[in-house]
Design a protein around this motif. Structure first.
Motif, PDB file in Angstrom:
ATOM      1  N   CYS A 175       0.608  -1.380  -0.491  1.00  0.00           N
ATOM      2  CA  CYS A 175       0.263   0.313  -0.161  1.00  0.00           C
ATOM      3  C   CYS A 175       0.807   1.307   0.007  1.00  0.00           C
ATOM      4  CB  CYS A 175      -0.802  -0.183   1.219  1.00  0.00           C
ATOM      5  SG  CYS A 175      -2.356   1.118   1.391  1.00  0.00           S
ATOM      6  N   ALA A 177       0.150   4.100   0.599  1.00  0.00           N
ATOM      7  CA  ALA A 177      -0.243   5.056   2.544  1.00  0.00           C
ATOM      8  C   ALA A 177       0.669   4.654   3.256  1.00  0.00           C
ATOM      9  CB  ALA A 177      -1.156   4.767   2.956  1.00  0.00           C
ATOM     10  N   CYS A 180       0.849   1.693   6.352  1.00  0.00           N
ATOM     11  CA  CYS A 180      -0.262   0.416   6.239  1.00  0.00           C
ATOM     12  C   CYS A 180      -0.405  -0.242   7.090  1.00  0.00           C
ATOM     13  CB  CYS A 180      -0.895   0.804   4.536  1.00  0.00           C
ATOM     14  SG  CYS A 180      -2.181  -0.340   4.859  1.00  0.00           S
ATOM     15  N   CYS A 205      -5.679  -0.987  -1.271  1.00  0.00           N
ATOM     16  CA  CYS A 205      -5.934  -1.407  -0.162  1.00  0.00           C
ATOM     17  C   CYS A 205      -6.839  -1.287   0.255  1.00  0.00           C
ATOM     18  CB  CYS A 205      -4.625  -0.476   0.672  1.00  0.00           C
ATOM     19  SG  CYS A 205      -4.720  -0.542   2.234  1.00  0.00           S
ATOM     20  N   ARG A 207      -8.199  -1.260   3.869  1.00  0.00           N
ATOM     21  CA  ARG A 207      -8.109  -0.337   4.480  1.00  0.00           C
ATOM     22  C   ARG A 207      -7.996   1.061   4.150  1.00  0.00           C
ATOM     23  NH1 ARG A 207      -6.073   0.442  10.224  1.00  0.00           N
ATOM     24  NH2 ARG A 207      -5.439   2.346  10.712  1.00  0.00           N
ATOM     25  N   HIS A 208      -7.228   1.341   3.134  1.00  0.00           N
ATOM     26  CA  HIS A 208      -7.061   2.639   2.900  1.00  0.00           C
ATOM     27  C   HIS A 208      -7.880   3.337   0.908  1.00  0.00           C
ATOM     28  CE1 HIS A 208      -3.619   2.536   5.492  1.00  0.00           C
ATOM     29  NE2 HIS A 208      -3.679   4.242   5.428  1.00  0.00           N
TER      30      HIS A 208
HETATM   31 ZN    ZN Z   1      -3.206   0.513   3.238  1.00  0.00          ZN
END
Ligand code: ZN
Length: 367
Positions: A175, A177, A180, A205, A207-208
């Motif tokens: 990821c 980010a 992460c 991802c 999550r992001h």
């Molecule tokens: Zn992520």
């Protein structure tokens, strides 16, 4: 009352620590995928507060009993709204944030459809969903919750389709980010990696929501378990990189030693090097390298009766999804996430709820 509250808080945090040690987003270590808030809201289990993280422990215990495995972990998924859900105590919301930041659970963006991601993870990895109601159309195995309140049981409903390796799982992903916790960097030491989300085909991802970066080829891997009297005594990953030998005391230092679990009689029958497992072209192969031989217990599904097949010494043979290899009666090796359907006998694995205060679920959440 004050002393009691202090004690309850102490015992609650100890039980949550025990639960925390059994949470993972590594599909190789997970025995089931679950909607975290749905599990925390199963009030019918105890008639207590509307939501309680301690209830996750009942699912972990039920999974342990089902698999006969005191080390199996739960792949729990939720979305950010849970961290401001006031049905949880402020401490529980803090714990959720910690689990999320430490990458122990998957935290989806606010309002995300958790159920869809639960099914996606299960579909991609083959790890069964743990669900309180049937999931029509879901192709993989599903554990349905049954049993009386306080004594949760998981019953494996047969899969309606075969699990296939998705091409996205043949690569590691990263990821973009920073920090992460789920897809930060490729795992090491035989660990697996959470599968990307594929809402429109391209890996992102979970999550992001960022498009993931390809981090190179991922060797196929599978988690196997040695079951002795229906209890898992060893778990080990097999990857395409190198074979793994299981035996009483394998010559290979990295082999799986089961000598400590054997009695006098089985010690005589199990060879120092007994079975060799390897992954080749996505297939799990077993080779008998022993003196006394082994047999395959072939099953077409979790509830199908086993059909015994001979294993010729030195000849690799492919194992099906539900097959086990029998080294000696009651000593078998098979996939960690595909237990035989006959209920485990012998002693139950240790409970994560041992320290849980029974009163905690009934107290109103402190504001
Ligand atoms: Zn992520």
């Amino acid at each position: 009352m004050l002393m009691q509250n202090v004690r309850v808080r102490f015992e609650t945090s100890r039980a949550l620590d025990a639960i925390e040690r059994r949470l993972t987003v590594d599909p190789l270590a997970a025995g089931g995928v679950i909607d975290l808030v749905d599990a925390a809201r199963s009030v019918d289990l105890d008639g207590g507060r509307p939501a309680a993280l301690l209830r996750l422990g009942q699912y972990i215990d039920a999974l342990s009993r089902r698999l006969g495995d005191g080390n199996t972990a739960l792949y729990a998924i939720t979305e950010r709204g849970a961290m401001s859900d006031t049905d949880f105590t402020s401490n529980e919301r803090m714990v959720l944030r910690r689990w999320s930041d430490d990458g122990l659970i998957e935290m989806l963006p606010p309002g995300a459809r958790v159920n869809a991601r639960v099914r996606e993870v299960a579909h991609l990895t083959g790890v069964p969903v743990i669900s309180r109601s049937p999931l029509p159309g879901h192709p993989g195995p599903v554990y349905l919750t049954t049993g009386a309140p306080g004594n949760l049981e998981l019953t494996l409903a047969p899969a309606t389709g075969a699990t296939r390796t998705h091409p996205v799982l043949q690569r590691y992903w990263r990821c973009p980010a920073s920090d992460c916790p789920v897809l930060g960097r490729p795992p090491s030491g035989g660990a697996g990696q959470a599968p990307p989300a594929l809402p429109s085909g391209a890996p992102i991802c979970p999550r992001h929501g960022d498009r993931l970066i390809d981090s190179g080829p991922r060797p196929p891997a599978m988690m196997l378990a040695v079951r002795i009297n229906s209890q898992v005594r060893a778990r080990f990953p097999v990857t395409a990189v190198r074979p793994v030998v299981v035996g009483r005391a394998p010559d290979d230092q990295q082999g799986v030693t089961i000598g400590n679990w054997l009695d006098d009689e089985s010690s005589r029958r199990v060879s120092r090097n007994h079975l060799r497992f390897e992954l080749r072209d996505g297939m799990l192969l077993v080779t008998d390298v022993s003196t006394n031989g082994a047999a395959i217990l072939a099953r077409t599904g979790p509830t199908a009766p086993p059909r015994e097949m001979d294993l010729n010494r030195g000849e690799p043979k492919a194992l099906g999804e539900w097959d086990e290899v029998e080294i000696y009666p009651e000593i078998t090796v098979g996939r960690a996430d595909r237990p035989p359907a006959d209920a485990p006998t012998g002693s139950a694995p240790a409970s994560v709820m041992a320290d849980a205060p029974t009163i905690a679920l009934r107290l109103p959440p402190p504001r």
